[in-house]
Design a protein around this motif. Sequence first.
Motif, PDB file in Angstrom:
ATOM      1  N   UNK A  93     -15.122  27.336  61.699  1.00 21.97           N
ATOM      2  CA  UNK A  93     -13.713  26.694  61.918  1.00 21.97           C
ATOM      3  C   UNK A  93     -12.730  27.474  61.039  1.00 21.97           C
ATOM      4  N   UNK A  94     -13.144  27.984  59.902  1.00 20.78           N
ATOM      5  CA  UNK A  94     -12.047  28.552  59.007  1.00 20.78           C
ATOM      6  C   UNK A  94     -11.575  29.818  59.899  1.00 20.78           C
ATOM      7  N   UNK A  95     -12.623  30.653  60.368  1.00 24.40           N
ATOM      8  CA  UNK A  95     -12.346  32.027  61.071  1.00 24.40           C
ATOM      9  C   UNK A  95     -11.458  31.563  62.242  1.00 24.40           C
ATOM     10  N   UNK A  96     -11.602  30.303  62.948  1.00 28.95           N
ATOM     11  CA  UNK A  96     -10.972  30.079  64.064  1.00 28.95           C
ATOM     12  C   UNK A  96      -9.323  29.962  63.731  1.00 28.95           C
ATOM     13  N   UNK A 116      -7.502  24.641  72.986  1.00 29.41           N
ATOM     14  CA  UNK A 116      -8.900  24.075  73.346  1.00 29.41           C
ATOM     15  C   UNK A 116      -9.842  24.657  72.265  1.00 29.41           C
ATOM     16  N   UNK A 117     -10.013  25.863  72.160  1.00 27.41           N
ATOM     17  CA  UNK A 117     -10.689  26.350  70.928  1.00 27.41           C
ATOM     18  C   UNK A 117     -10.430  25.896  69.633  1.00 27.41           C
ATOM     19  N   UNK A 118      -8.952  25.720  69.157  1.00 23.81           N
ATOM     20  CA  UNK A 118      -8.679  25.203  68.055  1.00 23.81           C
ATOM     21  C   UNK A 118      -9.155  23.799  67.615  1.00 23.81           C
ATOM     22  N   UNK A 119      -8.803  22.737  68.736  1.00 29.96           N
ATOM     23  CA  UNK A 119      -9.030  21.479  68.759  1.00 29.96           C
ATOM     24  C   UNK A 119     -10.828  21.398  68.357  1.00 29.96           C
ATOM     25  N   UNK A 120     -11.458  22.134  69.383  1.00 28.73           N
ATOM     26  CA  UNK A 120     -12.826  22.057  69.023  1.00 28.73           C
ATOM     27  C   UNK A 120     -13.450  22.605  67.875  1.00 28.73           C
ATOM     28  N   UNK A 121     -12.828  23.494  67.284  1.00 28.80           N
ATOM     29  CA  UNK A 121     -13.107  23.947  65.936  1.00 28.80           C
ATOM     30  C   UNK A 121     -12.944  22.648  64.999  1.00 28.80           C
ATOM     31  N   UNK A 122     -11.639  22.318  64.931  1.00 27.19           N
ATOM     32  CA  UNK A 122     -11.284  20.976  64.113  1.00 27.19           C
ATOM     33  C   UNK A 122     -12.374  19.880  64.204  1.00 27.19           C
TER      34      UNK A 122
END
Length: 662
Positions: free
Chosen positions: A459-462, A482-488
Motif C-alpha cells: 500500500x505504501x508504494x501505491x 480503484x487501485x488506490x482504494x483497493x490498497x487502502x
Amino acid sequence: MPHHAPPARPPPPSPGTGAAPPPRPAWNTNRNLVVTHPLLALLESCASFPRFLQLHALLTVSGLAAGRFPASRLLAFCALSTPPRVGHAAAILARAPAPGPNAYMLATMMRAFLRARLPRRALALFRRVVRQALPADARTLVFALKAAAAAEHGPSSAGGEGVHCVALKWGFVGRSVLVGNALVHLYADHGSLARARRVFDEMSERDVVSWTTMVDGYARRGMADDAWHVFCRMVVAGGQQPNEVTLVAALSAIGQMGLLALGRRVHSYVAEGGVGGSVSLANALIDMFGKFGCVPSAREVFNGMAAKDVYSWTTMVNVYAKCGHLESAAQLFEDMPRRNAVSWSCIIAAYSQANQPEEAVRLFKKMIEENVEPINATLVSVLPACAQLGCLDLGRWIYDNYIVSGKAVLTVNLCNAFIDMYAKCGDLDAASRLFAEMGERNVVSWNSMVMAHAVHGQSEEVLHLFEQLKGTGILPDEITFLGLLSACSHSGLVSEGRRYFKEMKMGYQIEPKAEHYACMIDLLGKSGLLEEALEVANGMPMEAGEAGWGALLNACRVQGNVEIGECAADKLVKLDPLDSGIYVLMCQIYANKSKWDQVKMLRMLMRDRGVKKNPGYSSIEVDGKFHEFLVADVSHVQSEDIYAALNNIYFHLKLEGYVPLT
C-alpha cells in the motif's frame, strides 16, 4: 594510336503514316508530348535500363545529350522508372547544359529523391530553386510539400510551413488546386486541422480531392461531426460527386457517430451503382456494420464481393469476434485462403478478450510454428492471455525473443502489456524495472503499476506512486482510484481511503462506480465500521450489486456481526439464489456465534434449492502444461510424489517452529 568512336548506328526507318505509335512505357507520363527526332522517339518508348544506356550513349556521341530538352527526357527516364536510378539521374543533372538545370529538371530530380525515400535531398533541391529564383510551377511546390512531410518526425509540420510561405510569396495559395490540396493534406496529416481548414476555406476552387482530404482528416482524428458536416457540404453546396475514397472516410465518421441509418443509406448508394465499388470501400462497409453489431449486413457485403483481399477476410473475422460469434470467427479464420500477421493478431485478440486464454496461447504458438512473424498487435493480444494463465515463462520468452533481439519495438502500449503480465504472474521486480526504464508513460502505465502493488498488498508504494503521478501532469482515471482504494482496503487505511474517495469526486470530477463503492464498503467493513459500510451500500446512486454486498457479508464474517450479515445475505440471495458462497459465509457467521440451528436450516435450504458448493482448486504451469488440483485430489498420475513432497515441506516447516492455523 588515336581512338575513334564507332559510328552511330542508323535509326530504323520511320513507320508509315498509318502505323500505330509505339506504346508509351510507365515512366513516360507526358501523353501530350510530340517527338519527331528518331533517337528521341526511341527514348520516349524505351522501357529497359540496358536499352536506355545504349540510347544515352548514342545521344551523347551525336551531341544531342548536351541539349536541354534531350537532357530533361534522359533525366525523366531515370527519375520515373521503377526502381528510380537516382545515381544516374544525379549525374545527368550535374552535366546539365549552361546555365544549369531549369526548375523543371530540378522538380523531376526532386520526384526521383521522393520515390527513393530521400526527402531531405529533395528539399535541398527546392531550396536551390528558391535561391536561384527559377520560374517553378505548382508541381514543384507539391513535391516540396511531400518532401517536407516525409522529412518531419512526429506531429510537427515546421518544414511544410516554410514551403507554405514560399507558395504564398509566389501567389499559388488560393489559386492552385494542386498546391491547396497538398497543403490541406500536409496539415491534416500532422493533426493541424485548424490550419488545414483555413487553407481549404481560402481555396477559390476545390475538387473531389480537396473535400475528401478534409473529410478524411476529421474522421481520422475522431472529429466525426465535422467530417460529416464537410461531406454534406461537398454533396449539397460543393456540387461534387463523392468517390470511393470519400465514402470510406464518410463511413468511418458514421461509425464513430453511431448513426446506422446513414450507414445504410451509403450502402444503398453504393449498391445502386452511385459509385464504383472497390475492395477498400466494401471493407469499410463491413467494418462499419460490424461496429453497429449488424453481422448479417456485414456478411451480405462480404459475400457479395467479387474479389476479396486478406483485409476483407480479417475484417469479417473481427466483426464476428466483436459481436460474440467466436465459433464463426474461428471457422472463417480457418477458411481464409491467405493469412498474415494482422489476421493472426485478430483471432488471438478475440480469444484473449473472450476469456479463453488457453486458445489464445495455442494460436500464438501455432502462428510461430507457421513462421509468421508477430507484430506489436499480436504481442499486445497474447500477453494478457499469459497474465490470465500465469505463463511467466512464455512471457519472458516473448520479451527475450522479440524485445531484447530487436525484432519488435517496445512501444508504450506493448510495455504496458509486459508490465501487467509480469505483475499478474508475480514478478513484480521485472514489472518495476520495465516501468522505471520507460521513456514515455501514459495513464495505463501508471495504473498497471498501481494495481500491481495494490494486489501484492504494498500500500505504501501505491500511495507513493499516486503522489508521483500527480507531478507528471497526467490525470488519473477511475482505474487509478480503484487501485488506490483497493490498497487502502488491504492495509486498513480508513482516513486515506476516505480522502481519496472524496478527492476522486471533488478534485477530478470522476463519478465513482459500483467497484469504487465496493472498495469503500470493504475498507470500512474490515476496519469494524460495519454500520457506516451499510450506510454506504444503501446510499449508493446505483444498486450495490454482488461486489458491494459480498464485501459487506465477508466483513460481517470477519467481525462476527450476525444482523448486518443477514441483511447483506438477503440482498445477495435476491441477486443470485444459487450462489453457494452466500450460504457458506452465513454458515460461518452462525457457527462462530454457536447458532447451530440456523446453520442446520441453511444446510437444508441449500439442499432444497439444489445449491452445491463449488470445490476450490489450484493450478500450476510446468513446462508449458497446466495442472489443476482439487482439495484432497489424488487423480493426478504423480499424486504420490506430490504428497510426498508436500509432507517433506510440512516436516521442515514444523522444525522451523511453524504452527498451522486450524
